[in-house]
Scaffold this motif. Structure first.
Motif, mmCIF file in Angstrom:
data_model
loop_
_atom_site.group_PDB
_atom_site.id
_atom_site.type_symbol
_atom_site.label_atom_id
_atom_site.label_comp_id
_atom_site.label_asym_id
_atom_site.label_seq_id
_atom_site.Cartn_x
_atom_site.Cartn_y
_atom_site.Cartn_z
ATOM 1 N N GLU A 90 14.929 -2.513 22.055
ATOM 2 C CA GLU A 90 15.287 -1.143 22.435
ATOM 3 C C GLU A 90 14.044 -0.342 22.798
ATOM 4 O OE1 GLU A 90 17.362 2.851 20.479
ATOM 5 O OE2 GLU A 90 17.488 0.922 19.429
ATOM 6 N N LEU A 91 12.970 -0.512 22.010
ATOM 7 C CA LEU A 91 11.733 0.220 22.286
ATOM 8 C C LEU A 91 11.155 -0.205 23.634
ATOM 9 C CD1 LEU A 91 9.479 2.138 21.466
ATOM 10 C CD2 LEU A 91 8.453 0.281 20.119
ATOM 11 N N SER A 92 11.194 -1.489 23.917
ATOM 12 C CA SER A 92 10.701 -1.981 25.204
ATOM 13 C C SER A 92 11.482 -1.350 26.355
ATOM 14 C CB SER A 92 10.814 -3.506 25.267
ATOM 15 O OG SER A 92 10.474 -3.982 26.544
ATOM 16 N N HIS A 93 12.793 -1.248 26.205
ATOM 17 C CA HIS A 93 13.625 -0.640 27.250
ATOM 18 C C HIS A 93 13.233 0.819 27.462
ATOM 19 C CE1 HIS A 93 17.096 0.315 29.709
ATOM 20 N NE2 HIS A 93 17.361 1.321 28.909
ATOM 21 N N LYS A 94 13.006 1.564 26.390
ATOM 22 C CA LYS A 94 12.613 2.970 26.506
ATOM 23 C C LYS A 94 11.272 3.104 27.236
ATOM 24 C CE LYS A 94 14.912 4.774 22.344
ATOM 25 N NZ LYS A 94 14.677 5.364 20.998
ATOM 26 N N LEU A 95 10.345 2.225 26.883
ATOM 27 C CA LEU A 95 9.027 2.291 27.506
ATOM 28 C C LEU A 95 9.102 1.969 29.000
ATOM 29 C CD1 LEU A 95 6.904 0.497 24.746
ATOM 30 C CD2 LEU A 95 6.910 2.939 25.267
ATOM 31 N N LYS A 96 9.837 0.940 29.340
ATOM 32 C CA LYS A 96 9.923 0.518 30.737
ATOM 33 C C LYS A 96 10.665 1.523 31.610
ATOM 34 C CE LYS A 96 9.704 -4.457 29.818
ATOM 35 N NZ LYS A 96 10.445 -5.746 29.839
ATOM 36 N N SER A 97 11.620 2.237 31.022
ATOM 37 C CA SER A 97 12.455 3.147 31.811
ATOM 38 C C SER A 97 11.712 4.413 32.233
ATOM 39 C CB SER A 97 13.714 3.527 31.023
ATOM 40 O OG SER A 97 13.382 4.301 29.880
ATOM 41 N N ARG A 98 10.512 4.628 31.728
ATOM 42 C CA ARG A 98 9.766 5.852 32.052
ATOM 43 C C ARG A 98 9.090 5.804 33.422
ATOM 44 N NH1 ARG A 98 6.038 7.070 26.864
ATOM 45 N NH2 ARG A 98 5.238 4.984 27.316
ATOM 46 N N TRP A 99 8.928 4.605 33.965
ATOM 47 C CA TRP A 99 8.112 4.446 35.166
ATOM 48 C C TRP A 99 9.001 4.452 36.409
ATOM 49 C CZ3 TRP A 99 3.702 5.566 33.312
ATOM 50 C CH2 TRP A 99 3.393 5.201 32.004
ATOM 51 N N THR A 100 9.335 5.638 36.881
ATOM 52 C CA THR A 100 10.316 5.775 37.960
ATOM 53 C C THR A 100 9.714 6.290 39.262
ATOM 54 O OG1 THR A 100 10.834 8.013 37.201
ATOM 55 C CG2 THR A 100 12.167 6.213 36.293
ATOM 56 N N MET A 101 8.452 6.685 39.254
ATOM 57 C CA MET A 101 7.840 7.274 40.437
ATOM 58 C C MET A 101 6.854 6.312 41.086
ATOM 59 S SD MET A 101 7.227 11.135 38.977
ATOM 60 C CE MET A 101 6.728 11.806 40.557
ATOM 61 N N ALA A 102 6.577 6.533 42.350
ATOM 62 C CA ALA A 102 5.648 5.668 43.077
ATOM 63 C C ALA A 102 4.210 5.971 42.658
ATOM 64 C CB ALA A 102 5.808 5.899 44.576
ATOM 65 N N PRO A 103 3.359 4.946 42.589
ATOM 66 C CA PRO A 103 1.944 5.183 42.292
ATOM 67 C C PRO A 103 1.301 6.088 43.335
ATOM 68 C CG PRO A 103 2.490 2.848 42.126
ATOM 69 C CD PRO A 103 3.669 3.522 42.760
ATOM 70 N N GLU A 104 0.234 6.770 42.926
ATOM 71 C CA GLU A 104 -0.480 7.656 43.833
ATOM 72 C C GLU A 104 -1.977 7.530 43.597
ATOM 73 O OE1 GLU A 104 1.054 11.488 42.792
ATOM 74 O OE2 GLU A 104 -0.175 11.651 40.981
ATOM 75 N N SER A 105 -2.746 8.009 44.531
ATOM 76 C CA SER A 105 -4.200 7.976 44.394
ATOM 77 C C SER A 105 -4.648 9.092 43.451
ATOM 78 C CB SER A 105 -4.855 8.156 45.765
ATOM 79 O OG SER A 105 -6.262 8.137 45.646
ATOM 80 N N VAL A 106 -5.514 8.755 42.512
ATOM 81 C CA VAL A 106 -5.977 9.707 41.501
ATOM 82 C C VAL A 106 -7.502 9.690 41.467
ATOM 83 C CG1 VAL A 106 -5.954 10.322 39.053
ATOM 84 C CG2 VAL A 106 -3.929 9.278 40.107
#
Length: 215
Positions: A90-106
């Protein structure tokens, strides 16, 4: 040339302390928000000052590709010895579900090896492409906790410092450990961690009776 000869400001020293002893990298935006809060020109001021540190050989400005910074409102898991472990699936699912946006230059900043030498820490190692998102979020987490408890700066021991002290050789070390008279507490920023990686992390802490937080 030593930092004393360069006439570093207290703010410069704070930034370099963080980059040599606490975290591997910070974004220019994180530096602006932390050390020039509330200023309309904070980003320009931070960029200008970091360029000065780069000219002095103490910092390096990098362009990293990373996921946009996510909110860090609180740990997603806490554990103390003798408590039951979390549901790692369950914790793995919560962690993985946070990454919904495209990478950007920083625009990011690291300390140089010379800065690491002068401040008694480490420097000169840029995040690998696979580490950029993680390392910038570890930086964000440190700055959040530091704002809530300024004394945390002295208590926060980075992964690099733990490794240099011979801690956990042969094991995957945590991102940081908060070391105080009252005891030690492990801090881990969870990227898109798998269930098996979380179990490995838990086992590391359990063997050493170390309470932890996963953010």
């Amino acid at each position: 040339m030593s930092p004393a000869a360069l006439k570093l400001t207290p703010r410069d020293r704070e930034i370099l302390d963080v980059l040599t002893l606490r975290v591997r990298a910070l974004s220019v935006a994180q530096i602006a928000q932390t050390w020039w809060p509330g200023r309309r020109d904070a980003l320009a001021l931070a960029r200008s000052r970091v360029k000065e540190l780069q000219r002095d050989g103490l910092a390096e400005i990098l362009s990293l590709t990373a996921h946009p910074e996510i909110p860090l409102e609180g740990p997603l898991a806490r554990w103390s010895p003798k408590e039951p472990a979390s549901d790692f699936g369950e914790l793995s699912h919560k962690l993985k579900s946070r990454w919904t946006m495209a990478p950007e230059s920083v625009a990011a900043v690291i300390a140089t090896r010379e800065a690491g030498h002068w401040f008694g820490g480490s420097g000169g190692r840029a995040p690998r492409p696979s580490e950029a998102t993680h390392d910038l979020h570890v930086g964000a987490l440190f700055l959040k906790l530091r704002a809530e408890d300024p004394a945390l700066t002295a208590a926060w021991t980075s992964e690099a410092t733990l490794y240099g002290a011979g801690e956990g050789r042969g094991d995957r070390l945590p991102d940081a450990m908060i070391v105080r008279r009252s005891g030690r507490r492990v801090i881990e920023f969870g990227g898109a961690y798998s269930k098996s990686k979380l179990i490995e992390f838990h086992d590391f802490c359990q063997r050493r009776n170390l309470p932890y937080e996963v953010w």
